[in-house]
Design a protein around this motif. Structure first.
Motif, PDB file in Angstrom:
ATOM      1  N   ASN A  58       0.857  -1.182   0.000  1.00 39.88           N
ATOM      2  CA  ASN A  58       0.000   0.000   0.000  1.00 39.88           C
ATOM      3  C   ASN A  58       0.899   1.240   0.000  1.00 39.88           C
ATOM      4  O   ASN A  58       1.688   1.429   0.926  1.00 39.88           O
ATOM      5  CB  ASN A  58      -0.894  -0.018   1.247  1.00 39.88           C
ATOM      6  CG  ASN A  58      -1.903   1.122   1.265  1.00 39.88           C
ATOM      7  OD1 ASN A  58      -1.919   1.970   0.385  1.00 39.88           O
ATOM      8  ND2 ASN A  58      -2.736   1.155   2.294  1.00 39.88           N
ATOM      9  N   ASP A  59       0.781   2.072  -1.046  1.00 37.40           N
ATOM     10  CA  ASP A  59       1.668   3.233  -1.163  1.00 37.40           C
ATOM     11  C   ASP A  59       1.047   4.536  -0.658  1.00 37.40           C
ATOM     12  O   ASP A  59       1.470   5.628  -1.036  1.00 37.40           O
ATOM     13  CB  ASP A  59       2.170   3.393  -2.598  1.00 37.40           C
ATOM     14  CG  ASP A  59       1.059   3.708  -3.595  1.00 37.40           C
ATOM     15  OD1 ASP A  59      -0.106   3.921  -3.175  1.00 37.40           O
ATOM     16  OD2 ASP A  59       1.347   3.742  -4.816  1.00 37.40           O
ATOM     17  N   THR A  60       0.052   4.422   0.215  1.00 31.76           N
ATOM     18  CA  THR A  60      -0.512   5.623   0.824  1.00 31.76           C
ATOM     19  C   THR A  60       0.524   6.308   1.706  1.00 31.76           C
ATOM     20  O   THR A  60       1.441   5.660   2.227  1.00 31.76           O
ATOM     21  CB  THR A  60      -1.772   5.289   1.646  1.00 31.76           C
ATOM     22  OG1 THR A  60      -2.408   6.501   2.060  1.00 31.76           O
ATOM     23  CG2 THR A  60      -1.433   4.472   2.886  1.00 31.76           C
ATOM     24  N   ARG A  61       0.381   7.596   1.870  1.00 33.82           N
ATOM     25  CA  ARG A  61       1.286   8.380   2.731  1.00 33.82           C
ATOM     26  C   ARG A  61       0.494   8.951   3.896  1.00 33.82           C
ATOM     27  O   ARG A  61      -0.586   9.531   3.710  1.00 33.82           O
ATOM     28  CB  ARG A  61       1.944   9.509   1.937  1.00 33.82           C
ATOM     29  CG  ARG A  61       2.974  10.313   2.740  1.00 33.82           C
ATOM     30  CD  ARG A  61       3.684  11.334   1.855  1.00 33.82           C
ATOM     31  NE  ARG A  61       4.673  12.070   2.624  1.00 33.82           N
ATOM     32  CZ  ARG A  61       4.398  13.167   3.354  1.00 33.82           C
ATOM     33  NH1 ARG A  61       3.146  13.645   3.383  1.00 33.82           N
ATOM     34  NH2 ARG A  61       5.336  13.777   4.035  1.00 33.82           N
ATOM     35  N   VAL A  62       1.023   8.786   5.102  1.00 35.35           N
ATOM     36  CA  VAL A  62       0.343   9.288   6.297  1.00 35.35           C
ATOM     37  C   VAL A  62       0.517  10.797   6.380  1.00 35.35           C
ATOM     38  O   VAL A  62       1.626  11.324   6.232  1.00 35.35           O
ATOM     39  CB  VAL A  62       0.907   8.635   7.573  1.00 35.35           C
ATOM     40  CG1 VAL A  62       0.125   9.121   8.802  1.00 35.35           C
ATOM     41  CG2 VAL A  62       0.845   7.119   7.464  1.00 35.35           C
ATOM     42  N   ILE A  63      -0.569  11.493   6.596  1.00 36.43           N
ATOM     43  CA  ILE A  63      -0.523  12.948   6.784  1.00 36.43           C
ATOM     44  C   ILE A  63      -0.623  13.256   8.276  1.00 36.43           C
ATOM     45  O   ILE A  63      -1.154  12.456   9.048  1.00 36.43           O
ATOM     46  CB  ILE A  63      -1.671  13.644   6.019  1.00 36.43           C
ATOM     47  CG1 ILE A  63      -3.032  13.100   6.470  1.00 36.43           C
ATOM     48  CG2 ILE A  63      -1.493  13.473   4.513  1.00 36.43           C
ATOM     49  CD1 ILE A  63      -4.215  13.817   5.848  1.00 36.43           C
ATOM     50  N   PRO A  64      -0.084  14.405   8.715  1.00 32.87           N
ATOM     51  CA  PRO A  64      -0.182  14.778  10.134  1.00 32.87           C
ATOM     52  C   PRO A  64      -1.604  15.217  10.478  1.00 32.87           C
ATOM     53  O   PRO A  64      -1.924  16.396  10.569  1.00 32.87           O
ATOM     54  CB  PRO A  64       0.835  15.920  10.282  1.00 32.87           C
ATOM     55  CG  PRO A  64       1.020  16.463   8.918  1.00 32.87           C
ATOM     56  CD  PRO A  64       0.748  15.352   7.954  1.00 32.87           C
ATOM     57  N   ALA A  65      -2.458  14.225  10.664  1.00 38.03           N
ATOM     58  CA  ALA A  65      -3.912  14.428  10.674  1.00 38.03           C
ATOM     59  C   ALA A  65      -4.497  14.674  12.055  1.00 38.03           C
ATOM     60  O   ALA A  65      -5.710  14.759  12.197  1.00 38.03           O
ATOM     61  CB  ALA A  65      -4.591  13.216  10.056  1.00 38.03           C
ATOM     62  N   GLN A  66      -3.652  14.778  13.069  1.00 32.83           N
ATOM     63  CA  GLN A  66      -4.159  15.002  14.426  1.00 32.83           C
ATOM     64  C   GLN A  66      -3.974  16.468  14.799  1.00 32.83           C
ATOM     65  O   GLN A  66      -2.858  17.008  14.699  1.00 32.83           O
ATOM     66  CB  GLN A  66      -3.427  14.109  15.417  1.00 32.83           C
ATOM     67  CG  GLN A  66      -4.220  13.830  16.681  1.00 32.83           C
ATOM     68  CD  GLN A  66      -3.704  12.586  17.382  1.00 32.83           C
ATOM     69  OE1 GLN A  66      -2.559  12.547  17.791  1.00 32.83           O
ATOM     70  NE2 GLN A  66      -4.553  11.582  17.512  1.00 32.83           N
TER      71      GLN A  66
END
Length: 342
Positions: A58-66
Motif C-alpha cells: 500500500n503506497d498511501t502516505r500518512v498525513i499529520p492528521a491530528q
C-alpha cells in the motif's frame, strides 16, 4: 460470531513504543496451516517466498492528521478520518459535546475549520478555511496520528514523522500507516528482486476507524468505516498474470488485502478499482485474490484479529498469538511481524 471469541490477554510491556532499527531486523513469526510455527526475522523473507510470488504494498502516505484546537474556552481535539473534498474532511472529535454545528475551531498557526455537520457516529465534517491546500495546513498545525495505545504512553515527536511512514509512501491521504510495510528497506527489496519475487503497489487511504474497538457483542452488528482506495488496470493485469503463472499474491498488510479482495471478482480476477470499500472479513469468508499475508500483531477483539482468523482459522491464530506472547514478540504498529501462509 461472538466478538469475545477473538479476545486474549496481552502483557502491556509487549506493546512496542518505537520500531526496531534497522527496520528489517524485526522478528517475524511464520504461520502455515500444516507446519510448526517458525521464529524468523523479516530479513529471512526472500527465502520464505518462491520465485514468481508477488508482494503487494500500500503506497498511501500518512498525513499529520491530528489537530489540537479551541472553540472559545473549550479544548477540542480532531483526528481527520476521511477526505470528503478538497477542503472538507470527516473527523473524529474529542470533547465533541462542547462542539455544535457551525462552530469554528482554531487550531493555531493560522489554521481553522468550521464544524459543518455532525454524523450519526459522532464524527464531524470539518471545512477548513482559506485557500491553501489542507495538506499544507496540516504540515503546519498537525501531528502524526499515532495509535492510541502508543500516544497514551508517550508524546508524538519528530522521530515519528519518519518512523510512521513506509518507504513506499507516495500518495497523501492516510491517517494511519500500513504498518506491515514499515519493516521494508531498500536492501530487503533488492534481496527480494534477486529471488525473483515481484512487488506491486496499490493505494488505500487508511482511516482512523482502523483503531476503533468493536463495541458490538456479535460481528453481525459491527459497522465498518469506509476507506477510499484505487487499483490501476495495469496493476490488476500484472497481478492476474503472476497468479496465472503459478505465483502467489502476498498482501503486505491488511489494508492491501482488503483492497485486493474488494477489487476481485468471484472468479478471483483482480479488476481496476477506484472508490470506497467497507469490506469486513470474518471467519467463513472465501478469499478470492490473496494467497498469503504479512502483517503485524493485532489488538484483541479487533476487526483485524477477525481478518487473520478468517485467513488461517481462529484456533490456529489464537495458538500463534499465544506462541508470540510466550516468546516476547513486540505487538502492534511499531512491533514485530508475522507471515501467514494458508
Amino acid at each position: 460470531m461472538k466478538v469475545d471469541l477473538f479476545d486474549f490477554d496481552l502483557p502491556q510491556e509487549l506493546i512496542a513504543l518505537r520500531p526496531v532499527a534497522p527496520r528489517d531486523s524485526a522478528r517475524m513469526l511464520v504461520v502455515r496451516d500444516d507446519a510448526p510455527f517458525t521464529d524468523a526475522t523479516v530479513r529471512d523473507l526472500p527465502g520464505l517466498l518462491a520465485p514468481g510470488d508477488v508482494l503487494v504494498f500500500n503506497d498511501t502516505r500518512v498525513i499529520p492528521a491530528q489537530l489540537e484546537g479551541r472553540r472559545g474556552e473549550a479544548k477540542i481535539g480532531a483526528t481527520l478520518h476521511k477526505r470528503i473534498d478538497m477542503r472538507r474532511w470527516q473527523a473524529f472529535v474529542r470533547n465533541a459535546k462542547r462542539l455544535s454545528e457551525g462552530d469554528t475551531i482554531d487550531f493555531g498557526a493560522g489554521v481553522s475549520a468550521v464544524a459543518e455537520a455532525r454524523h450519526a457516529d459522532g464524527s464531524f465534517t470539518l471545512a477548513f478555511a482559506g485557500e491553501e491546500p489542507v495538506e499544507v495546513l496540516l504540515e503546519r498545525a498537525g501531528r502524526m496520528p499515532l495509535p492510541p495505545y502508543i500516544a497514551g504512553k508517550r508524546p508524538t515527536d519528530e522521530r515519528d514523522r519518519a518512523d510512521y511512514q513506509t518507504m513506499f509512501a507516495q500518495h497523501d491521504g492516510a491517517v494511519a500507516a500500513p504498518t506491515a510495510a514499515l519493516h521494508f528497506t531498500p536492501g530487503l527489496m533488492a534481496a527480494l528482486a534477486d529471488r525473483d519475487v515481484g512487488a506491486e503497489t496499490l493505494t488505500l487511504h487508511v482511516g482512523a476507524g482502523t483503531f476503533l474497538p468493536v463495541k458490538a457483542e456479535d460481528t453481525d452488528d459491527h459497522a465498518m468505516h469506509a476507506e477510499w482506495g484505487t487499483v490501476s488496470a495495469e496493476t490488476a493485469a500484472r497481478l492476474n498474470a503472476a497468479r496465472a503463472a503459478g505465483g502467489r499474491l502476498i498482501a503486505v498488510g491488511t489494508t492491501s488485502l482488503r483492497l485486493l479482495e474488494s477489487a476481485a471478482g468471484e472468479d478471483g480476477q483482480v479488476r481496476a478499482f477506484a472508490g470506497d470499500t467497507a469490506i469486513f472479513i470474518t471467519p467463513g469468508y472465501a478469499f478470492r485474490a490473496v494467497d498469503g499475508l504479512m502483517t503485524n500483531f493485532h489488538l484483541p477483539r479487533s476487526t483485524l484479529m477477525m481478518l487473520v482468523s478468517a485467513l488461517m482459522g481462529r484456533e490456529r491464530m489464537m495458538d500463534a498469538y499465544a506462541h508470540a506472547i510466550a516468546r516476547g514478540y513486540r505487538f502492534y504498529s511499531y512491533g514485530d511481524s508475522s507471515l501467514l501462509l494458508p
